[in-house]
Design a protein around this motif. Structure first.
Motif, PDB file in Angstrom:
ATOM      1  N   ALA A 153       0.823  -1.221   0.000  1.00 57.78           N
ATOM      2  CA  ALA A 153       0.000   0.000   0.000  1.00 57.78           C
ATOM      3  C   ALA A 153       0.853   1.264   0.000  1.00 57.78           C
ATOM      4  O   ALA A 153       0.378   2.346  -0.349  1.00 57.78           O
ATOM      5  CB  ALA A 153      -0.931  -0.001   1.202  1.00 57.78           C
ATOM      6  N   PRO A 160       9.322  -4.214   4.470  1.00 57.57           N
ATOM      7  CA  PRO A 160       7.985  -3.896   4.990  1.00 57.57           C
ATOM      8  C   PRO A 160       7.971  -2.652   5.867  1.00 57.57           C
ATOM      9  O   PRO A 160       8.991  -2.239   6.405  1.00 57.57           O
ATOM     10  CB  PRO A 160       7.638  -5.132   5.822  1.00 57.57           C
ATOM     11  N   CYS A 161       6.785  -2.096   6.038  1.00 58.77           N
ATOM     12  CA  CYS A 161       6.633  -0.958   6.954  1.00 58.77           C
ATOM     13  C   CYS A 161       6.395  -1.487   8.364  1.00 58.77           C
ATOM     14  O   CYS A 161       6.271  -2.694   8.574  1.00 58.77           O
ATOM     15  CB  CYS A 161       5.468  -0.074   6.515  1.00 58.77           C
ATOM     16  N   GLY A 163       3.842  -1.409  10.092  1.00 63.20           N
ATOM     17  CA  GLY A 163       2.504  -1.957  10.313  1.00 63.20           C
ATOM     18  C   GLY A 163       2.333  -3.363   9.778  1.00 63.20           C
ATOM     19  O   GLY A 163       1.291  -3.987   9.960  1.00 63.20           O
ATOM     20  N   SER A 164       3.378  -3.869   9.120  1.00 63.66           N
ATOM     21  CA  SER A 164       3.286  -5.210   8.527  1.00 63.66           C
ATOM     22  C   SER A 164       3.269  -6.294   9.594  1.00 63.66           C
ATOM     23  O   SER A 164       4.015  -6.234  10.571  1.00 63.66           O
ATOM     24  CB  SER A 164       4.491  -5.418   7.607  1.00 63.66           C
ATOM     25  N   THR A 165       2.423  -7.280   9.416  1.00 60.66           N
ATOM     26  CA  THR A 165       2.484  -8.463  10.278  1.00 60.66           C
ATOM     27  C   THR A 165       2.574  -9.694   9.379  1.00 60.66           C
ATOM     28  O   THR A 165       2.353  -9.605   8.170  1.00 60.66           O
ATOM     29  CB  THR A 165       1.239  -8.608  11.174  1.00 60.66           C
ATOM     30  N   GLU A 166       2.872 -10.825   9.998  1.00 64.93           N
ATOM     31  CA  GLU A 166       2.945 -12.060   9.212  1.00 64.93           C
ATOM     32  C   GLU A 166       1.565 -12.434   8.681  1.00 64.93           C
ATOM     33  O   GLU A 166       1.449 -13.217   7.746  1.00 64.93           O
ATOM     34  CB  GLU A 166       3.516 -13.188  10.061  1.00 64.93           C
ATOM     35  N   HIS A 168      -1.148 -10.012   7.947  1.00 62.40           N
ATOM     36  CA  HIS A 168      -1.802  -9.123   6.998  1.00 62.40           C
ATOM     37  C   HIS A 168      -1.126  -7.755   6.891  1.00 62.40           C
ATOM     38  O   HIS A 168      -0.267  -7.400   7.689  1.00 62.40           O
ATOM     39  CB  HIS A 168      -3.279  -8.947   7.363  1.00 62.40           C
ATOM     40  N   GLU A 170      -1.063  -3.628   7.018  1.00 65.23           N
ATOM     41  CA  GLU A 170      -1.550  -2.646   7.997  1.00 65.23           C
ATOM     42  C   GLU A 170      -2.880  -2.029   7.558  1.00 65.23           C
ATOM     43  O   GLU A 170      -3.745  -1.712   8.375  1.00 65.23           O
ATOM     44  CB  GLU A 170      -0.496  -1.540   8.114  1.00 65.23           C
ATOM     45  N   VAL A 171      -3.022  -1.890   6.267  1.00 66.67           N
ATOM     46  CA  VAL A 171      -4.163  -1.147   5.736  1.00 66.67           C
ATOM     47  C   VAL A 171      -5.423  -2.003   5.623  1.00 66.67           C
ATOM     48  O   VAL A 171      -6.537  -1.510   5.777  1.00 66.67           O
ATOM     49  CB  VAL A 171      -3.802  -0.555   4.355  1.00 66.67           C
ATOM     50  N   TRP A 179       5.201  -7.675   1.495  1.00 67.04           N
ATOM     51  CA  TRP A 179       6.593  -7.921   1.870  1.00 67.04           C
ATOM     52  C   TRP A 179       6.783  -9.257   2.576  1.00 67.04           C
ATOM     53  O   TRP A 179       7.843  -9.879   2.472  1.00 67.04           O
ATOM     54  CB  TRP A 179       7.147  -6.756   2.680  1.00 67.04           C
ATOM     55  N   GLN A 180       5.774  -9.707   3.275  1.00 71.07           N
ATOM     56  CA  GLN A 180       5.847 -11.044   3.860  1.00 71.07           C
ATOM     57  C   GLN A 180       5.822 -12.080   2.724  1.00 71.07           C
ATOM     58  O   GLN A 180       6.520 -13.093   2.782  1.00 71.07           O
ATOM     59  CB  GLN A 180       4.670 -11.271   4.818  1.00 71.07           C
TER      60      GLN A 180
END
Lengths: 222, 300
Positions: A153, A160-161, A163-166, A168, A170-171, A179-180
């Motif tokens: 996004a 990754p930023c 807010g990235s998680t494995e 989902h 952030e947005v 990036w994951q």
């Protein structure tokens, strides 16, 4: 393919409010495959729009036709007879199709019957996802076949930023973090080293930032 | 122009303990609000980090940082790549240096759809690592994104954000290495509520020797209410606000006091973690709480 979604019947009705004789034109390529603007969808839209106008006490004379591709003049020219009889055209092609028809018939109002969305794929039944922004300088090789320009996004090219998680992005909790996916894919093909160096700022000139693009391939010209 | 970064740059280069706090530019058309804010921020800070529209449209971070610099405060200007392209970022960085701002924190910024202005288009011409590298080239060689020379070169320290909770760790460290290679002089972390996960990350950072290459400043955030904590718990941007923090706040008779106490406890614990060079107190718009955290955690 180009993925589009239908406009509502109310929108269609409002688009043609000033006309009594209208031609609805479907497209047999991308928008047929994504169930938005093919023969079947144009039939349904025609029926619903006629009904809506009838309820308003403003009957509509509506003709429908679907051509192979709205983005090619070779197919558009076959519309000439039907276009001559109509006051206006509603194109159920993508944005390119709408404009191609408008260019071919400069004296007729041409309206878009769909909302053109993106270049994407059928992910599963009735679910389409965006995969390509058409940036004009494909970087997929260095990202394991997952495009961060389109699918991140923030269009981050170096990881990754925060807010990235494995799980989902952030947005959008329903969307995986690009990036994951890039990391997992490069890891699985043993090419994680592609992420070691800093990717410099992207040159956006081949993309949309210089205005509408044009490709001329002389080897194919006669 | 003489920069006002002496205190912050001295702290970074000397290897001594670093103490910073965040300031949200007031949503105000006058300078008085910023000057009032300057009075609320403790004088013992090495620098005030001025946020760049993190959650809502605020006043200009550049203007706020410049006013603070004029008040004799070391200010760090946050610059997000969400709202400006490389042209505006480079130009603002030069302007910042001219106005006596001595450091820039490079971020991608929270996505605009998460609250700042969901209808707005994001710029995202470059990312935060490219910004860091671009500004490093500008400060060290005088060459910007357009390769034009600059005279004199701006004196700017460069910061980036580290994300202790991002997993897998291999991906986390990969991004961290890039930020350091791009030229970051200091890293501010997301807010720390979960110390075990932070120390797991810090162990990996130390194993890779990265804490020797850059000053890692750990952030704490005083939670001001249960509602705010729940909102942050839904988001990843500030670091995970775990169930333990929510439970503690929900039982507290004075949630604000409890939030400050929790931030102070976290700061005191972080100070003992090897490799942590300093503490950054996020404000969330409550700048006056920094002084209380400093006092409770005996940070100054």
């Amino acid at each position: 393919m180009i993925v589009a979604s239908p406009k509502s019947v109310t929108e269609l009705k409002n688009l043609i409010a000033r006309h009594g004789k209208v031609l609805f034109v479907g497209c047999g390529t991308c928008v047929t495959v994504c169930l938005a603007g093919g023969e079947r969808e144009v039939s349904i839209a025609s029926y619903a729009t006629r009904m809506a106008r009838k309820i308003e006490g403003k009957p509509l004379e509506l003709t429908q036709v679907t051509i192979e591709r709205q983005c090619e003049n070779e197919f558009i020219k076959d519309l000439a007879d039907e276009v001559a009889k109509a006051e206006a055209i509603v194109s159920f092609g993508c944005g390119a199709g709408v404009q191609a028809i408008a260019e071919r018939f400069p004296g007729k109002p041409v309206y878009a019957g769909l909302n053109t969305q993106f270049l994407g794929i059928l992910e599963k039944q009735a679910v389409w996802t965006e995969k390509c922004l058409g940036c004009g300088d494909c970087m997929l090789a260095q990202y394991g076949g997952v495009c961060p320009v389109t699918r991140c996004a923030k269009r981050l090219l170096n990881g990754p930023c925060g807010g990235s998680t494995e799980e989902h992005c952030e947005v959008d909790a329903d969307r995986p973090c690009a990036w994951q996916l890039i990391y997992a894919r490069l890891r699985s093909i043993d090419q994680l080293d592609r992420l070691d160096s800093i990717v410099p700022p992207k040159d956006w000139r081949p993309a949309w930032h210089s205005g509408a693009r044009k490709i001329v391939r002389k080897e194919h010209q006669v | 122009m003489t920069t006002t970064t002496t205190k912050f740059s001295d702290a970074l280069t000397s290897g001594k303990w670093v103490l910073t706090a965040e300031c949200l530019p007031p949503r105000s058309g006058g300078a008085a609000a910023v000057k009032r804010l300057a009075g609320e921020l403790p004088t013992g800070l090495d620098a005030v980090v001025v946020a760049d529209n993190p959650d809502e449209i605020q006043g200009s971070a550049l203007a706020c940082a410049a006013i603070l610099a004029g008040e004799g405060r070391d200010s760090v200007l946050s610059m997000v790549t969400r709202d400006r392209n490389r042209i505006a970022l480079e130009s603002d960085a030069l302007g910042a240096a001219s106005l006596g701002i001595g450091a820039v924190l490079c971020l991608s910024g929270a996505h605009q759809s998460l609250g700042v202005c969901p209808q707005a288009s994001g710029v995202h011409d470059i990312d935060s690592i490219q910004l860091t590298q671009g500004l490093k080239t500008l400060t060290s060689q005088g060459k910007g994104f357009s390769d034009r020379s600059t005279d004199p070169r701006p004196e700017l320290l460069l910061g980036a954000v580290a994300h202790p909770y991002q997993r897998p760790l291999e991906l986390n460290l990969l991004r961290l290495r890039k930020k350091i290679a791009a030229g970051a002089d200091f890293l501010l972390t997301q807010a720390v509520f979960d110390l075990p996960a932070f120390t797991e990350w810090m162990d990996a950072v130390r194993a890779a020797g990265l804490e020797k290459k850059v000053a890692i400043i750990a952030s704490v955030l005083p939670l001001t209410s249960l509602e705010k904590a729940k909102v942050l718990a839904e988001r990843q941007t500030y670091g995970p606000v775990g169930a333990a923090a929510i439970a503690r706040l929900s039982k507290a008779s004075d949630p604000l006091g409890e939030g400050v106490a929790m931030a102070a406890e976290a700061a005191a614990q972080l100070k003992a973690v090897p490799g942590v060079r300093g503490i950054h107190i996020l404000s969330g718009g409550h700048e006056s709480l920094a002084a209380k955290v400093i006092e409770l955690a005996a940070l100054a």
